[in-house]
Enzyme design. Sequence first.
Site, PDB file in Angstrom:
ATOM      1  N   GLU B  65      -6.394   1.176   6.178  1.00 10.26           N
ATOM      2  CA  GLU B  65      -5.257   0.778   5.653  1.00 10.26           C
ATOM      3  C   GLU B  65      -3.997   1.639   5.565  1.00 10.26           C
ATOM      4  O   GLU B  65      -3.947   2.710   4.786  1.00 10.26           O
ATOM      5  CB  GLU B  65      -5.549   0.132   4.064  1.00 10.26           C
ATOM      6  CG  GLU B  65      -6.533  -0.909   4.049  1.00 10.26           C
ATOM      7  CD  GLU B  65      -6.906  -1.294   2.489  1.00 10.26           C
ATOM      8  OE1 GLU B  65      -7.893  -1.978   2.149  1.00 10.26           O
ATOM      9  OE2 GLU B  65      -5.996  -0.778   1.469  1.00 10.26           O
ATOM     10  N   ASP B  76       0.912  -1.245  -8.191  1.00 13.40           N
ATOM     11  CA  ASP B  76       0.623  -0.049  -7.708  1.00 13.40           C
ATOM     12  C   ASP B  76       0.548   0.863  -9.009  1.00 13.40           C
ATOM     13  O   ASP B  76       1.506   1.000  -9.636  1.00 13.40           O
ATOM     14  CB  ASP B  76       1.146   0.777  -6.559  1.00 13.40           C
ATOM     15  CG  ASP B  76       0.499   0.099  -5.350  1.00 13.40           C
ATOM     16  OD1 ASP B  76      -0.663   0.192  -5.318  1.00 13.40           O
ATOM     17  OD2 ASP B  76       1.254  -0.592  -4.514  1.00 13.40           O
ATOM     18  N   TYR B 191     -11.139  -8.586   0.135  1.00 15.36           N
ATOM     19  CA  TYR B 191     -11.002  -7.108  -0.865  1.00 15.36           C
ATOM     20  C   TYR B 191     -11.118  -7.473  -2.229  1.00 15.36           C
ATOM     21  O   TYR B 191     -10.228  -8.313  -2.705  1.00 15.36           O
ATOM     22  CB  TYR B 191      -9.516  -6.777  -0.619  1.00 15.36           C
ATOM     23  CG  TYR B 191      -9.162  -5.353  -1.011  1.00 15.36           C
ATOM     24  CD1 TYR B 191      -9.675  -4.872  -2.141  1.00 15.36           C
ATOM     25  CD2 TYR B 191      -8.054  -4.648  -0.559  1.00 15.36           C
ATOM     26  CE1 TYR B 191      -9.361  -3.681  -2.395  1.00 15.36           C
ATOM     27  CE2 TYR B 191      -7.801  -3.289  -0.670  1.00 15.36           C
ATOM     28  CZ  TYR B 191      -8.301  -2.807  -1.748  1.00 15.36           C
ATOM     29  OH  TYR B 191      -7.752  -1.864  -2.523  1.00 15.36           O
TER      30      TYR B 191
END
Lengths: 418, 289
Positions: B65, B76, B191
């Site tokens: 990735e 994040d 994911y």
Amino acid sequence: MSSPKTRTPNPNSFATGPDERGYFGMFGGRFVAETLMPLILDLEGHYTRAKSDPAFQAQLADLNANYAGRPSPLYFAERMTEHCRKSASEGFGAKIYFKRDELNHTGSHKINNCLGQILLALRMGKTRIIAETGAGQHGVAVATVCAKFDLPCEIYMGATDVERQKPNVFRMHLLGAKINAVTSGAGTLKDAMNEALRDWVTNVKDTYYIIGTAAGPHPYPAMVRDFQSVIGRELRQQMMAAEGRLPDTLVACIGGGSNAIGLFHPFLDDRTVKIFGVEAGGHGLGVENGHAASMNGGRPGVLHGNRTYLLQDGDGQILEGHSISAGLDYPGVGPEHAWLHDTKRVTYVSSTDKEALAAFQLCTKLEGIIPALEPAHALAYVTKLAPTLPDTDLLVMNLCGRGDKDIFAVADHLGMKI
Amino acid sequence: MDTEPAPERSERPSMTDTRIDKRFAALRAERRAGLVTFVMAGDPDAATFARILEGLPAAGADIIEVGMPFSDPMADGPAIQAAGLRALKAGQTMKKTIAAVKAFRAKDQTTPIVLMGYLNPIYVYPVDAFLNDAKDAGVDGLIIVDAPPEMDDELCLPAVAKGLNFIRLATPTTDAKRLPAVLANTSGFVYYVSITGITGTAAPDAADVHAQVARIKKSTKLPVAVGFGVKSPEQVRAIAKGADAVVVGSILVTTIALSLDKAGQPTGKTVQSVLGIVQALASGLRDGM
């Protein structure tokens, strides 16, 4: 069924948005992480039900009247009117009114939205409240309703803003809120919003995020607008009582744009009403990254859950922007404003830091009202606009916050020591 | 009747032979879970990043990735935020990110590359040109944090039409009612975000994760990769027992950060330290299984 003379519903109504996906034209939507989607859909359901629930509306109306102190007065600013007529030609110089939302409990229009959202949070069974704040006005309003309804509260505030808005930081402490100073980026409103979103994504089960402006993922822009529209609805009645007709001109400052959309929305389909939004021009629109005028100096993009005008570089990186006013120091704007800008229903202009500082002092001296630096931007534009309008023109500016919080920062800019 | 016939499924580009599909087929044949490594494009600078990228397959990365740096990475944690800022400060742009993939692809035709990030840099590129350039460079898939199924017409559907895999995040809040929407246009792999939270913070509980993966697998034949909060070879090994692949990211960018000098510049040990960590993490999937 339909006769040739039947008129189709006006396809250009400005008051019906957003659509069911949360779009105002191409703006809005819900661009959020998957973790938040179920919650946002749940919130939309709760809000839709609350909106049509007389019990919810009655509770909100009662709080608005008896806790926040609504309706806020409509005040004829006589000396400001005279001042602007001095520089106008014969027969010109609009009659200037202030919608006095700075007189609300907590000192700004922010309480209108917080009362609505905290009732919603309670209906959803949430037990913890978070919020972002720039100038601290929204943070104070959130901390206030959390104190009243006994919910723990955490406020994210850029470290730069913590420094320049100390009085509000202390107020939030007194109200029992925990303040998290955010040091990422330039430490202003956008960074605070990033950090609040990170908290929300982490504590999604029990936490409600009271977004302070008419931006973010659907349904926030529409919901915040609805709660703030009490400003414009009151004004319609008050102006009818005072002058027997609707206003001709509306002016409000724009950061995210919640006070402005609250003033504008009930008048969007009254096409005779001229509407002006005033962005923060900072050091001037020609100075790169030196202003916070996202519509006049930015391009469409996607940030914080919605598509809207953003200050960004050619590679899609968001710029920090700059304004003397912490409340306008945001690189985006609510999606409904972006759409009203594109459709030209509202004219978006800007005032610089210097112009706002001058208007701040002018209002204080002429009217005995210390405005917040945010509406001082609107007032700076009023002093330019009013002399160009006929003296019969009824102009209303939303005085959306009081300036007590700004006196230290203003003293600093004027080179004085308090 | 003037209704148009429904479009044939077979008209959609076939996804059976993407690099990602082939890699998962190979992992199944090896009877082991894969290691998905996240690195930020241009971190700590373009030249050092190119060497890291080139070294990852030999170090044990099965799928790579590549983060597209963004100024406002809302999902994040501090480690990946810092990595993005380092890259931007060093002058990384979307064009450079795509060029880095192209250079990698000239030397490695089998290791899948998935670009991961936020919508805005793609939106302003704009979308069509981005998809053309990414496909042309040898990008295999996209993971876009702020493009949920409700916004599929923005990027997901055009990407799928170009033959790119669009990999969706499923989270602990993705309940049974919502899962079909999340899986609808997903391809390549799913994911699974093992925690509600931001990258690189709380550690996931392996037993919980296995149950969640099993739940997702009831609704899809796609492989499921698990990430967010995985930091040690032990965690990798534990999570891998109930997943098709394990994603590691924050630990890698933290390793890069710790290898820099006081001025934030790469040192002689930067490339080797991150590849060394990848080797250690990968060993958890290759021995004792």
